[in-house]
Design an enzyme around this catalytic site. Sequence first.
Site, PDB file in Angstrom:
ATOM      1  N   ARG A 142       0.820  -1.216   0.000  1.00  0.00           N
ATOM      2  CA  ARG A 142       0.000   0.000   0.000  1.00  0.00           C
ATOM      3  C   ARG A 142       0.849   1.260   0.000  1.00  0.00           C
ATOM      4  O   ARG A 142       0.324   2.372  -0.081  1.00  0.00           O
ATOM      5  CB  ARG A 142      -0.907   0.031   1.249  1.00  0.00           C
ATOM      6  CG  ARG A 142      -1.834  -1.152   1.358  1.00  0.00           C
ATOM      7  CD  ARG A 142      -2.554  -1.142   2.701  1.00  0.00           C
ATOM      8  NE  ARG A 142      -3.580  -0.144   2.751  1.00  0.00           N
ATOM      9  CZ  ARG A 142      -4.888  -0.391   2.744  1.00  0.00           C
ATOM     10  NH1 ARG A 142      -5.330  -1.611   2.704  1.00  0.00           N
ATOM     11  NH2 ARG A 142      -5.760   0.586   2.786  1.00  0.00           N
ATOM     12  N   TYR A 145       0.708   4.251  -2.544  1.00  0.00           N
ATOM     13  CA  TYR A 145      -0.372   5.226  -2.330  1.00  0.00           C
ATOM     14  C   TYR A 145      -0.099   6.045  -1.068  1.00  0.00           C
ATOM     15  O   TYR A 145      -0.072   7.283  -1.116  1.00  0.00           O
ATOM     16  CB  TYR A 145      -1.698   4.473  -2.211  1.00  0.00           C
ATOM     17  CG  TYR A 145      -2.914   5.356  -2.079  1.00  0.00           C
ATOM     18  CD1 TYR A 145      -3.401   6.089  -3.160  1.00  0.00           C
ATOM     19  CD2 TYR A 145      -3.603   5.429  -0.872  1.00  0.00           C
ATOM     20  CE1 TYR A 145      -4.535   6.880  -3.035  1.00  0.00           C
ATOM     21  CE2 TYR A 145      -4.744   6.221  -0.744  1.00  0.00           C
ATOM     22  CZ  TYR A 145      -5.204   6.945  -1.827  1.00  0.00           C
ATOM     23  OH  TYR A 145      -6.329   7.725  -1.703  1.00  0.00           O
ATOM     24  N   GLY A 148       3.159   7.968  -1.285  1.00  0.00           N
ATOM     25  CA  GLY A 148       3.010   8.957  -2.363  1.00  0.00           C
ATOM     26  C   GLY A 148       2.223  10.165  -1.865  1.00  0.00           C
ATOM     27  O   GLY A 148       2.603  11.325  -2.095  1.00  0.00           O
ATOM     28  N   PHE A 191     -20.144  -4.275  -1.569  1.00  0.00           N
ATOM     29  CA  PHE A 191     -21.290  -4.865  -0.881  1.00  0.00           C
ATOM     30  C   PHE A 191     -22.577  -4.601  -1.668  1.00  0.00           C
ATOM     31  O   PHE A 191     -23.415  -5.480  -1.816  1.00  0.00           O
ATOM     32  CB  PHE A 191     -21.437  -4.277   0.540  1.00  0.00           C
ATOM     33  CG  PHE A 191     -20.439  -4.821   1.537  1.00  0.00           C
ATOM     34  CD1 PHE A 191     -19.437  -5.693   1.145  1.00  0.00           C
ATOM     35  CD2 PHE A 191     -20.511  -4.464   2.879  1.00  0.00           C
ATOM     36  CE1 PHE A 191     -18.514  -6.198   2.068  1.00  0.00           C
ATOM     37  CE2 PHE A 191     -19.607  -4.959   3.809  1.00  0.00           C
ATOM     38  CZ  PHE A 191     -18.606  -5.817   3.407  1.00  0.00           C
ATOM     39  N   ARG A 211     -14.926   1.162  10.120  1.00  0.00           N
ATOM     40  CA  ARG A 211     -14.699   2.217   9.134  1.00  0.00           C
ATOM     41  C   ARG A 211     -15.754   3.303   9.382  1.00  0.00           C
ATOM     42  O   ARG A 211     -16.802   3.039   9.961  1.00  0.00           O
ATOM     43  CB  ARG A 211     -14.864   1.690   7.702  1.00  0.00           C
ATOM     44  CG  ARG A 211     -13.802   0.691   7.258  1.00  0.00           C
ATOM     45  CD  ARG A 211     -12.425   1.320   7.114  1.00  0.00           C
ATOM     46  NE  ARG A 211     -11.455   0.363   6.591  1.00  0.00           N
ATOM     47  CZ  ARG A 211     -10.739  -0.467   7.349  1.00  0.00           C
ATOM     48  NH1 ARG A 211     -10.894  -0.473   8.648  1.00  0.00           N
ATOM     49  NH2 ARG A 211      -9.861  -1.279   6.794  1.00  0.00           N
ATOM     50  N   ASP A 273      -4.030  -3.942   6.248  1.00  0.00           N
ATOM     51  CA  ASP A 273      -5.378  -3.373   6.288  1.00  0.00           C
ATOM     52  C   ASP A 273      -5.616  -2.808   7.695  1.00  0.00           C
ATOM     53  O   ASP A 273      -5.494  -3.528   8.675  1.00  0.00           O
ATOM     54  CB  ASP A 273      -6.396  -4.498   5.998  1.00  0.00           C
ATOM     55  CG  ASP A 273      -7.727  -3.970   5.538  1.00  0.00           C
ATOM     56  OD1 ASP A 273      -7.735  -3.058   4.698  1.00  0.00           O
ATOM     57  OD2 ASP A 273      -8.767  -4.455   6.022  1.00  0.00           O
ATOM     58  N   PRO A 274      -5.943  -1.511   7.818  1.00  0.00           N
ATOM     59  CA  PRO A 274      -6.104  -0.955   9.164  1.00  0.00           C
ATOM     60  C   PRO A 274      -7.318  -1.539   9.891  1.00  0.00           C
ATOM     61  O   PRO A 274      -8.342  -1.822   9.273  1.00  0.00           O
ATOM     62  CB  PRO A 274      -6.277   0.549   8.919  1.00  0.00           C
ATOM     63  CG  PRO A 274      -6.515   0.714   7.478  1.00  0.00           C
ATOM     64  CD  PRO A 274      -6.109  -0.520   6.753  1.00  0.00           C
TER      65      PRO A 274
HETATM   66  N1  LIG Z   1     -12.965   8.022  -2.276  1.00  0.00           N
HETATM   67  C1  LIG Z   1     -12.356   8.039  -1.108  1.00  0.00           C
HETATM   68  O1  LIG Z   1     -12.847   7.432  -0.155  1.00  0.00           O
HETATM   69  C2  LIG Z   1     -11.063   8.800  -0.916  1.00  0.00           C
HETATM   70  C3  LIG Z   1     -10.478   8.794   0.341  1.00  0.00           C
HETATM   71  C4  LIG Z   1      -9.289   9.485   0.541  1.00  0.00           C
HETATM   72  C5  LIG Z   1      -8.724  10.202  -0.484  1.00  0.00           C
HETATM   73  N2  LIG Z   1      -9.312  10.206  -1.702  1.00  0.00           N
HETATM   74  C6  LIG Z   1      -8.634  10.954  -2.767  1.00  0.00           C
HETATM   75  O2  LIG Z   1      -9.556  11.706  -3.531  1.00  0.00           O
HETATM   76  C7  LIG Z   1      -9.155  11.735  -4.893  1.00  0.00           C
HETATM   77  C8  LIG Z   1     -10.299  11.247  -5.772  1.00  0.00           C
HETATM   78  O3  LIG Z   1     -10.627   9.909  -5.398  1.00  0.00           O
HETATM   79  P1  LIG Z   1     -11.841   9.115  -6.046  1.00  0.00           P
HETATM   80  O4  LIG Z   1     -12.400   8.253  -4.999  1.00  0.00           O
HETATM   81  O5  LIG Z   1     -12.710  10.034  -6.767  1.00  0.00           O
HETATM   82  O6  LIG Z   1     -11.051   8.148  -7.032  1.00  0.00           O
HETATM   83  P2  LIG Z   1     -11.204   7.938  -8.618  1.00  0.00           P
HETATM   84  O7  LIG Z   1     -10.265   6.852  -8.974  1.00  0.00           O
HETATM   85  O8  LIG Z   1     -12.628   7.779  -8.974  1.00  0.00           O
HETATM   86  O9  LIG Z   1     -10.709   9.322  -9.185  1.00  0.00           O
HETATM   87  C9  LIG Z   1      -9.377   9.607  -9.495  1.00  0.00           C
HETATM   88  C10 LIG Z   1      -9.336  10.239 -10.876  1.00  0.00           C
HETATM   89  O10 LIG Z   1      -7.975  10.581 -11.185  1.00  0.00           O
HETATM   90  C11 LIG Z   1      -7.702  10.167 -12.519  1.00  0.00           C
HETATM   91  N3  LIG Z   1      -6.261   9.941 -12.633  1.00  0.00           N
HETATM   92  C12 LIG Z   1      -5.519   8.948 -12.089  1.00  0.00           C
HETATM   93  N4  LIG Z   1      -4.230   9.086 -12.413  1.00  0.00           N
HETATM   94  C13 LIG Z   1      -4.136  10.205 -13.184  1.00  0.00           C
HETATM   95  C14 LIG Z   1      -3.083  10.863 -13.840  1.00  0.00           C
HETATM   96  N5  LIG Z   1      -1.811  10.418 -13.752  1.00  0.00           N
HETATM   97  N6  LIG Z   1      -3.367  11.976 -14.553  1.00  0.00           N
HETATM   98  C15 LIG Z   1      -4.634  12.455 -14.654  1.00  0.00           C
HETATM   99  N7  LIG Z   1      -5.683  11.860 -14.066  1.00  0.00           N
HETATM  100  C16 LIG Z   1      -5.433  10.754 -13.335  1.00  0.00           C
HETATM  101  C17 LIG Z   1      -8.537   8.925 -12.717  1.00  0.00           C
HETATM  102  O11 LIG Z   1      -8.762   8.599 -14.062  1.00  0.00           O
HETATM  103  C18 LIG Z   1      -9.814   9.289 -11.975  1.00  0.00           C
HETATM  104  O12 LIG Z   1     -10.729   9.962 -12.804  1.00  0.00           O
HETATM  105  C19 LIG Z   1      -7.902  10.875  -5.007  1.00  0.00           C
HETATM  106  O13 LIG Z   1      -6.768  11.697  -4.986  1.00  0.00           O
HETATM  107  C20 LIG Z   1      -7.957  10.022  -3.760  1.00  0.00           C
HETATM  108  O14 LIG Z   1      -6.667   9.657  -3.332  1.00  0.00           O
HETATM  109  C21 LIG Z   1     -10.459   9.514  -1.946  1.00  0.00           C
END
Ligand SMILES: NC(=O)c1ccc[n+]([C@@H]2O[C@H](COP(=O)([O-])OP(=O)(O)OC[C@H]3O[C@@H](n4cnc5c(N)ncnc54)[C@H](O)[C@@H]3O)[C@@H](O)[C@H]2O)c1
Length: 312
Positions: A142, A145, A148, A191, A211, A273-274
Site C-alpha cells: 500500500r 499510495y 506517495g 457490498f 470504518r 489493512d487498518p
Molecule cells: N474516495 C475516497 O474514499 C477517498 C479517500 C481518501 C482520499 N481520496 C482521494 O480523492 C481523490 C479522488 O478519489 P476518487 O475516490 O474520486 O477516485 P477515482 O479513482 O474515482 O478518481 C481519481 C481520478 O484521477 C484520474 N487519474 C488517475 N491518475 C491520473 C493521472 N496520472 N493523470 C490524470 N488523471 C489521473 C482517474 O482517471 C480518476 O478519474 C484521489 O486523490 C484520492 O486519493 C479519496
Amino acid sequence: MTNRVLVTGGAGFIGSHLCERLVDSGADVLSVDNYFTGSKANIAHLVGRPTFEVMRHDVTFPLYVEVDEIYNLACPASPIHYQLDPVQTTKTSVHGAINMLGLAKRVKARILQASTSEVYGDPTVHPQTEGYWGNVNPIGPRACYDEGKRCAETLFFDYHRQHALAIRVARIFNTYGPRMHPRDGRVVSNFIVQALQGEPITIYGDGGQTRAFCYVDDLVDGLVRLMAAPDEVTGPVNLGNPGEFTILELAEKVISLTGSRSKLEFQPLPRDDPMQRRPDITLAGQALDWRPAIQLEDGLGRTIDYFKALLA
Ligand SMILES: NC(=O)c1ccc[n+]([C@@H]2O[C@H](COP(=O)([O-])OP(=O)(O)OC[C@H]3O[C@@H](n4cnc5c(N)ncnc54)[C@H](O)[C@@H]3O)[C@@H](O)[C@H]2O)c1
C-alpha cells in the site's frame, strides 16, 4: 470576474461531483483526467454547459493553463487500481503534485490537495487527529499510495514555506456515493453490487474492523469550504464522517436496504489493512464550520439507486 477552476481527476468519482458543484455555483471549470479509473460517463451530463471544459491529460506531465484555483484529485484511490501499476501511482502523487504546484506558483493560483486518511497508516491513535504522524509501512504493497500521498503533503508544505503558495490540504476519509467504480473493491460499492446481484458478500477478516463512511455531497461541501477559507487555513484538515461502523454492520445495512438474500462469505484480511479508522473532525468544525449532514442509511439508499440503474 468568473472564477476559473482546474479539477485534476475531474472524471473520477469525487472529481465529477466536485465539477458539478462548481459549475452549478457559477465557476468556469476545467476537468483534467487521463481516464485511468475515471470515465467520460461521469461528466457526460456537464459536457455542453458553457462553463465546463474537458482535457485528457496525465498530471505526471507539466500542464500550462490559466486558472485561479486548483483542486488536485488525480490519483487512483482504491487498492485494486493503485496496486496495478504502483510505480505510476507514486509518480501520479509525487510528479503530479510537483507539476500542479509549479502551475499554481506560475499563475498564482490557490491549490488544494486531496490527501487521505491513509497517511495515518494503521493508526495507533484513535480517533485520528491531524497532529498524529501516522504508522505507515514504507515498503508494503500500500506504500505507493500512502507514501506517495505523504510526500505530496510534504511538497505542498515546502511550496508554502519556500514560495508562499496558498495551499490547502484535505485528509479525506472513506467517501462513498453514486459514480463509485462498480468493481474497484471498495467496501461500499462491493457490498452493494454483490447484494444487488445476489452474490455472496465478501467480508475480509471477521468483519469486526471499523470504518467511517462519508457521503460524497458532504465531502464536496467540505472541499469547497476549505478552498474558500482564509489562506491561513492550510490544513491538513480531516474531512470525513465520524460515525463508526463495523464492516459486519455495514453488510447488514446493505442487505436490509436492498432486500437481498446474499449470504456473508469470510476471507483472510489483506496485508496492512487498518483495523480502525475514524476521523476527529474538530478542526474542520472550527475552521470551516463543516460537519457531515447525511446519515449512512440515506447515503446508502441514494448509492443503491445509482447502482440499480447502472446494473440494469
Ligand atoms: N474516495 C475516497 O474514499 C477517498 C479517500 C481518501 C482520499 N481520496 C482521494 O480523492 C481523490 C479522488 O478519489 P476518487 O475516490 O474520486 O477516485 P477515482 O479513482 O474515482 O478518481 C481519481 C481520478 O484521477 C484520474 N487519474 C488517475 N491518475 C491520473 C493521472 N496520472 N493523470 C490524470 N488523471 C489521473 C482517474 O482517471 C480518476 O478519474 C484521489 O486523490 C484520492 O486519493 C479519496
